[in-house]
Design a protein around this motif. Structure first.
Motif, PDB file in Angstrom:
ATOM      1  N   ARG A  15       0.654  -0.911  -0.038  1.00 54.92           N
ATOM      2  CA  ARG A  15      -0.194   0.016  -0.213  1.00 54.92           C
ATOM      3  C   ARG A  15       1.258   0.956   0.091  1.00 54.92           C
ATOM      4  NH1 ARG A  15      -3.782  -1.297   4.533  1.00 54.92           N
ATOM      5  NH2 ARG A  15      -4.150  -3.635   3.857  1.00 54.92           N
ATOM      6  N   THR A  16       1.731   1.300   0.413  1.00 59.76           N
ATOM      7  CA  THR A  16       2.642   1.980   1.030  1.00 59.76           C
ATOM      8  C   THR A  16       3.947   2.513  -0.662  1.00 59.76           C
ATOM      9  OG1 THR A  16       3.684   1.417   3.230  1.00 59.76           O
ATOM     10  CG2 THR A  16       4.666   3.610   2.089  1.00 59.76           C
ATOM     11  N   SER A  17       3.458   1.301  -1.076  1.00 62.56           N
ATOM     12  CA  SER A  17       4.500   1.290  -2.186  1.00 62.56           C
ATOM     13  C   SER A  17       2.954   2.653  -3.616  1.00 62.56           C
ATOM     14  CB  SER A  17       5.352   0.605  -2.905  1.00 62.56           C
ATOM     15  OG  SER A  17       4.174  -0.081  -3.266  1.00 62.56           O
ATOM     16  N   MET A  18       2.129   1.820  -3.081  1.00 63.21           N
ATOM     17  CA  MET A  18       1.190   2.128  -4.737  1.00 63.21           C
ATOM     18  C   MET A  18       0.750   3.917  -4.043  1.00 63.21           C
ATOM     19  SD  MET A  18      -0.028   0.135  -6.193  1.00 63.21           S
ATOM     20  CE  MET A  18      -1.803   0.164  -6.768  1.00 63.21           C
ATOM     21  N   ALA A  19       1.059   4.018  -3.023  1.00 62.86           N
ATOM     22  CA  ALA A  19       0.323   5.184  -2.473  1.00 62.86           C
ATOM     23  C   ALA A  19       2.188   6.782  -3.019  1.00 62.86           C
ATOM     24  CB  ALA A  19       0.512   5.352  -1.343  1.00 62.86           C
ATOM     25  N   ALA A  20       3.239   6.301  -2.670  1.00 64.20           N
ATOM     26  CA  ALA A  20       4.307   6.810  -3.071  1.00 64.20           C
ATOM     27  C   ALA A  20       4.445   6.602  -4.458  1.00 64.20           C
ATOM     28  CB  ALA A  20       5.394   5.790  -2.553  1.00 64.20           C
ATOM     29  N   SER A  21       3.619   5.727  -5.128  1.00 66.67           N
ATOM     30  CA  SER A  21       3.887   5.983  -7.167  1.00 66.67           C
ATOM     31  C   SER A  21       2.909   6.866  -7.585  1.00 66.67           C
ATOM     32  CB  SER A  21       4.157   4.800  -7.650  1.00 66.67           C
ATOM     33  OG  SER A  21       1.976   4.577  -7.538  1.00 66.67           O
ATOM     34  N   LEU A  22       1.588   7.134  -6.272  1.00 67.49           N
ATOM     35  CA  LEU A  22       0.960   8.143  -7.155  1.00 67.49           C
ATOM     36  C   LEU A  22       1.206   9.013  -6.617  1.00 67.49           C
ATOM     37  CD1 LEU A  22      -2.461   7.756  -7.576  1.00 67.49           C
ATOM     38  CD2 LEU A  22      -2.814   7.739  -5.088  1.00 67.49           C
ATOM     39  N   VAL A  23       1.467   9.335  -5.411  1.00 61.43           N
ATOM     40  CA  VAL A  23       1.897  10.730  -4.989  1.00 61.43           C
ATOM     41  C   VAL A  23       2.979  11.276  -6.369  1.00 61.43           C
ATOM     42  CG1 VAL A  23       3.367  12.090  -4.187  1.00 61.43           C
ATOM     43  CG2 VAL A  23       1.838  10.674  -2.989  1.00 61.43           C
ATOM     44  N   VAL A  24       4.052  10.070  -6.814  1.00 64.64           N
ATOM     45  CA  VAL A  24       5.157  10.416  -7.729  1.00 64.64           C
ATOM     46  C   VAL A  24       4.104  10.846  -8.661  1.00 64.64           C
ATOM     47  CG1 VAL A  24       6.948   9.791  -9.458  1.00 64.64           C
ATOM     48  CG2 VAL A  24       7.177   9.435  -6.647  1.00 64.64           C
ATOM     49  N   SER A  25       3.262  10.011  -9.486  1.00 62.55           N
ATOM     50  CA  SER A  25       2.773  10.760 -10.468  1.00 62.55           C
ATOM     51  C   SER A  25       1.633  11.857 -10.932  1.00 62.55           C
ATOM     52  CB  SER A  25       1.771   9.051 -11.166  1.00 62.55           C
ATOM     53  OG  SER A  25       1.009   9.480 -10.446  1.00 62.55           O
ATOM     54  N   ILE A  26       1.287  11.949  -9.473  1.00 58.38           N
ATOM     55  CA  ILE A  26       0.813  13.111 -10.061  1.00 58.38           C
ATOM     56  C   ILE A  26       1.712  15.010  -9.984  1.00 58.38           C
ATOM     57  CG2 ILE A  26      -0.937  15.180  -7.738  1.00 58.38           C
ATOM     58  CD1 ILE A  26      -2.190  11.990  -6.902  1.00 58.38           C
ATOM     59  N   GLY A  28       4.930  13.978 -11.094  1.00 66.02           N
ATOM     60  CA  GLY A  28       4.977  14.702 -12.534  1.00 66.02           C
ATOM     61  C   GLY A  28       3.824  15.052 -13.443  1.00 66.02           C
ATOM     62  N   PHE A  29       2.501  14.869 -12.797  1.00 65.85           N
ATOM     63  CA  PHE A  29       1.857  15.312 -13.683  1.00 65.85           C
ATOM     64  C   PHE A  29       1.491  16.988 -13.360  1.00 65.85           C
ATOM     65  CE2 PHE A  29      -2.704  16.913 -14.242  1.00 65.85           C
ATOM     66  CZ  PHE A  29      -3.418  16.570 -15.349  1.00 65.85           C
ATOM     67  N   SER A  30       1.518  17.388 -11.989  1.00 67.42           N
ATOM     68  CA  SER A  30       1.123  19.062 -11.811  1.00 67.42           C
ATOM     69  C   SER A  30       2.412  19.520 -12.981  1.00 67.42           C
ATOM     70  CB  SER A  30       0.959  19.259 -10.126  1.00 67.42           C
ATOM     71  OG  SER A  30       2.178  18.771  -9.921  1.00 67.42           O
ATOM     72  N   THR A  31       3.945  19.350 -12.613  1.00 68.66           N
ATOM     73  CA  THR A  31       5.027  19.927 -13.391  1.00 68.66           C
ATOM     74  C   THR A  31       5.033  20.141 -14.475  1.00 68.66           C
ATOM     75  OG1 THR A  31       6.150  17.604 -13.056  1.00 68.66           O
ATOM     76  CG2 THR A  31       6.738  19.429 -11.753  1.00 68.66           C
ATOM     77  N   ASP A  32       3.814  19.005 -15.651  1.00 66.93           N
ATOM     78  CA  ASP A  32       3.761  18.433 -16.773  1.00 66.93           C
ATOM     79  C   ASP A  32       2.669  19.950 -17.079  1.00 66.93           C
ATOM     80  OD1 ASP A  32       5.328  16.471 -17.294  1.00 66.93           O
ATOM     81  OD2 ASP A  32       3.674  15.530 -17.623  1.00 66.93           O
ATOM     82  N   VAL A  33       1.738  20.470 -16.486  1.00 71.52           N
ATOM     83  CA  VAL A  33       1.001  21.148 -16.012  1.00 71.52           C
ATOM     84  C   VAL A  33       1.335  22.891 -16.169  1.00 71.52           C
ATOM     85  CG1 VAL A  33      -1.434  22.223 -15.483  1.00 71.52           C
ATOM     86  CG2 VAL A  33      -1.111  19.345 -15.641  1.00 71.52           C
ATOM     87  N   VAL A  34       2.418  22.635 -15.089  1.00 64.37           N
ATOM     88  CA  VAL A  34       3.045  23.902 -14.904  1.00 64.37           C
ATOM     89  C   VAL A  34       4.158  24.116 -16.128  1.00 64.37           C
ATOM     90  CG1 VAL A  34       4.636  24.493 -13.665  1.00 64.37           C
ATOM     91  CG2 VAL A  34       2.953  23.518 -12.513  1.00 64.37           C
TER      92      VAL A  34
END
Length: 63
Positions: A15-26, A28-34
């Motif tokens: 669960r922790t690794s899932m959460a971590a990868s989710l945070v990383v992708s969020i 990553g997505f927000s830096t792309d948007v910026v």
């Protein structure tokens, strides 16, 4: 009992690794948007600057 604890640890780790990868992708997505927004803003500013500069150049040349 020992196996139970191990299974719990494993699911928590998973669960922790899932959460971590989710945070990383969020992130990553927000830096792309910026980056995209910054590009748009820069383009708009450049257009405005070009128009203003063009107006000033025209005034300067034809006055």
């Amino acid at each position: 009992m020992m196996l139970d604890t191990f299974a719990n640890m494993e699911s928590v780790t998973h669960r922790t690794s899932m959460a971590a990868s989710l945070v990383v992708s969020i992130i990553g997505f927000s830096t792309d948007v910026v980056a995209v927004v910054m590009k748009q803003v820069t383009g708009i500013i450049n257009k405005i600057a070009a128009v203003i500069f063009g107006e000033l150049a025209v005034k300067f040349v034809f006055d």
